[in-house]
Design an enzyme around this catalytic site. Sequence first.
Site, mmCIF file in Angstrom:
data_model
loop_
_atom_site.group_PDB
_atom_site.id
_atom_site.type_symbol
_atom_site.label_atom_id
_atom_site.label_comp_id
_atom_site.label_asym_id
_atom_site.label_seq_id
_atom_site.Cartn_x
_atom_site.Cartn_y
_atom_site.Cartn_z
ATOM 1 N N ASN A 131 0.804 -1.230 0.000
ATOM 2 C CA ASN A 131 0.000 0.000 0.000
ATOM 3 C C ASN A 131 0.833 1.275 0.000
ATOM 4 O OD1 ASN A 131 0.722 -0.652 2.613
ATOM 5 N ND2 ASN A 131 -1.204 0.037 3.519
ATOM 6 N N GLU A 229 3.785 -4.097 12.457
ATOM 7 C CA GLU A 229 2.822 -3.001 12.226
ATOM 8 C C GLU A 229 1.683 -3.633 11.441
ATOM 9 O OE1 GLU A 229 3.065 -0.093 13.469
ATOM 10 O OE2 GLU A 229 5.196 0.126 13.909
ATOM 11 N N CYS A 263 -3.544 1.453 6.652
ATOM 12 C CA CYS A 263 -3.768 0.848 7.971
ATOM 13 C C CYS A 263 -4.293 1.881 8.960
ATOM 14 C CB CYS A 263 -2.489 0.221 8.481
ATOM 15 S SG CYS A 263 -1.099 1.342 8.367
ATOM 16 N N GLU A 433 7.617 2.432 15.020
ATOM 17 C CA GLU A 433 8.482 2.901 13.957
ATOM 18 C C GLU A 433 8.593 4.411 14.068
ATOM 19 O OE1 GLU A 433 6.750 0.700 10.384
ATOM 20 O OE2 GLU A 433 8.727 -0.185 10.726
HETATM 21 P P1 NAP Z 1 0.067 -9.076 3.901
HETATM 22 O O1 NAP Z 1 -0.633 -10.008 3.034
HETATM 23 O O2 NAP Z 1 0.154 -9.352 5.339
HETATM 24 O O3 NAP Z 1 1.533 -8.914 3.263
HETATM 25 C C1 NAP Z 1 2.528 -8.067 3.797
HETATM 26 C C2 NAP Z 1 3.884 -8.594 3.398
HETATM 27 O O4 NAP Z 1 4.077 -9.881 3.993
HETATM 28 C C3 NAP Z 1 4.051 -8.786 1.895
HETATM 29 O O5 NAP Z 1 5.378 -8.492 1.554
HETATM 30 C C4 NAP Z 1 3.771 -10.271 1.743
HETATM 31 O O6 NAP Z 1 4.367 -10.823 0.591
HETATM 32 C C5 NAP Z 1 4.403 -10.820 3.002
HETATM 33 N N1 NAP Z 1 3.916 -12.131 3.389
HETATM 34 C C6 NAP Z 1 2.753 -12.737 3.045
HETATM 35 N N2 NAP Z 1 2.682 -13.975 3.601
HETATM 36 C C7 NAP Z 1 3.830 -14.143 4.311
HETATM 37 C C8 NAP Z 1 4.346 -15.204 5.097
HETATM 38 N N3 NAP Z 1 3.670 -16.335 5.283
HETATM 39 N N4 NAP Z 1 5.541 -15.057 5.700
HETATM 40 C C9 NAP Z 1 6.240 -13.905 5.540
HETATM 41 N N5 NAP Z 1 5.806 -12.874 4.795
HETATM 42 C C10 NAP Z 1 4.614 -12.988 4.185
HETATM 43 O O7 NAP Z 1 -0.499 -7.623 3.812
HETATM 44 P P2 NAP Z 1 -0.875 -6.842 2.518
HETATM 45 O O8 NAP Z 1 -2.046 -7.535 1.934
HETATM 46 O O9 NAP Z 1 0.310 -6.648 1.668
HETATM 47 O O10 NAP Z 1 -1.205 -5.406 3.127
HETATM 48 C C11 NAP Z 1 -2.409 -5.118 3.730
HETATM 49 C C12 NAP Z 1 -2.339 -5.209 5.250
HETATM 50 O O11 NAP Z 1 -1.219 -4.514 5.775
HETATM 51 C C13 NAP Z 1 -3.528 -4.571 5.924
HETATM 52 O O12 NAP Z 1 -4.062 -5.421 6.911
HETATM 53 C C14 NAP Z 1 -2.975 -3.325 6.581
HETATM 54 O O13 NAP Z 1 -3.643 -2.863 7.685
HETATM 55 C C15 NAP Z 1 -1.601 -3.707 6.893
HETATM 56 N N6 NAP Z 1 -0.742 -2.524 6.967
HETATM 57 C C16 NAP Z 1 -0.331 -2.086 8.189
HETATM 58 C C17 NAP Z 1 0.450 -0.965 8.308
HETATM 59 C C18 NAP Z 1 0.924 -0.478 9.643
HETATM 60 O O14 NAP Z 1 1.853 0.315 9.689
HETATM 61 N N7 NAP Z 1 0.358 -0.899 10.732
HETATM 62 C C19 NAP Z 1 0.852 -0.277 7.162
HETATM 63 C C20 NAP Z 1 0.412 -0.735 5.927
HETATM 64 C C21 NAP Z 1 -0.378 -1.875 5.847
HETATM 65 P P3 NAP Z 1 3.607 -10.966 -0.817
HETATM 66 O O15 NAP Z 1 2.494 -9.963 -0.830
HETATM 67 O O16 NAP Z 1 4.680 -10.694 -1.788
HETATM 68 O O17 NAP Z 1 3.113 -12.367 -0.898
#
Ligand code: NAP
Length: 455
Positions: A131, A229, A263, A433
């Site tokens: 994102n 996060e 997020c 962070e």
């Molecule tokens: P995600 O599916 O959790 O993926 C985040 C990262 O983790 C990606 O690089 C993903 O790789 C990787 N990943 C996926 N499965 C994994 C595993 N089993 N082991 C290790 N790494 C793995 O999240 P997203 O769909 O990209 O992003 C949306 C989410 O992020 C939302 O829930 C949002 O709230 C959260 N977010 C939080 C913050 C914060 O600062 N709190 C900021 C931004 C987003 P791939 O996608 O390459 O498979």
Amino acid sequence: MSAIEVIEPATERVMAEVPRAGAEEVDAAVARAKAAFPAWRAVAPADRAKLLRDLAEAIEERHEDLARLEARNAGKPIGDARGEIAMVVETFRYYAGCPERLLGQTIPVAGGVDMTFREPLGVVGLIVPWNFPLVIASWKVAPALAAGNTVVLKPAELTPLTALELEQIALAAGLPEGVLNVVAGPGSVCGQRLVEHPEVAKIAFTGSTEVGRGIAAGAAQTIKRVTLELGGKSANVVFADADLEAAAAAAPMAVFGNAGQDCCARSRILVERSVLDDFLAALQPAVEGIAVDDPLAEETQMGPLISAGQRDSVSSYVPDDAPVAIRGSAPEAPGYWFPPTVLAPVANDDRAAAEEIFGPVACVIPFVDEEEAVRLANDTIYGLSGSAWTRDGARALRVARALETGVISINSNTSVRVSTPFGGFKQSGVGRELGPDALEHYTDVKNVFYATEGG
Ligand code: NAP
Ligand code: MG
């Protein structure tokens, strides 16, 4: 290696192909980072600071083309992307000030001198989402390097392009080989390998709460340090004594910014019942006026969602019988578009109000008084961000203290500043962070006792 086809979400067309890393490439990157660690930690603090300042400058020179790359790949408005790349530069500049300020303590003890040092951890694995690709990477890379660690960064497979550029920019700016390594590949393979790898000392992760749970569990096997996060379902609490015009003007982009894929999205708008109708009346033109269009057009305020899967997921929260009170526009064209949508009134335990939608859908939830507002705002597994709108200063501070959230803004919808801590309470995460706090998560404290009276 097979290739990742990188899709432009506003057109659904392939905009680039990059090699897809697997576990072997992760192992090779960790080996390079491990080899580079002893020399990197030994770089004099002032020299490490200079290298980070040079890197900030090199990114700044590429500001416009990095912004355009991010805008196209993540489907975000070019104005927003420019702001994000500016924050990347600012983040590297801020942490460039830190190598020389990693202070320890001297502690009065009997029989000698006791002192503490902040030691780097070694190789750190950084896993970031799609994102805010480069800016979230910078929040981790900059403090990690400033503290003397070496880095393996895994961008999301959907948005690897700016991270791959960063690796090249860093090398050209003089960062030694092996200090910053980028592996672009799927999370289930590359992310998981980083989490399991015995030579990785820490994982810093931003992403979903679901994946974060698995990472915490996986990291436990080798007692890695972990910062997380995660998701959010933040409240935007509007009291009757607020400047309603200002609150209604700010509320839309507090949810619909980045097409709601934020997020920190204040996706639960809690409104005091006595002003609900006035608030909705003010909200309507603001939401209907949001320019949803081509990310590269200067006036665009909201782009498409990141993928068809994300659009399906968001759509599931707006079934045909959903209480849609306001609906904005979206292009009828290729691209993963979804209109800004306001559901009202919604109960706090409805699915749309309870789960993180991560799309442009806001829930308006009425409340009767301050006590109920605080109770509803806190009635969630998350605790990342939020806002309260009121002209009553004492109430503002009472509510700010009562909300179970890592970040709260009064009469504002902002969440992040480079110099202040950002992170979640409850299931929104572990650790912080940005600001000075982040450095603590990239160092371990060493305590040294030096006997002066015979041991
Ligand atoms: P995600 O599916 O959790 O993926 C985040 C990262 O983790 C990606 O690089 C993903 O790789 C990787 N990943 C996926 N499965 C994994 C595993 N089993 N082991 C290790 N790494 C793995 O999240 P997203 O769909 O990209 O992003 C949306 C989410 O992020 C939302 O829930 C949002 O709230 C959260 N977010 C939080 C913050 C914060 O600062 N709190 C900021 C931004 C987003 P791939 O996608 O390459 O498979
Ligand atoms: Mg995902």
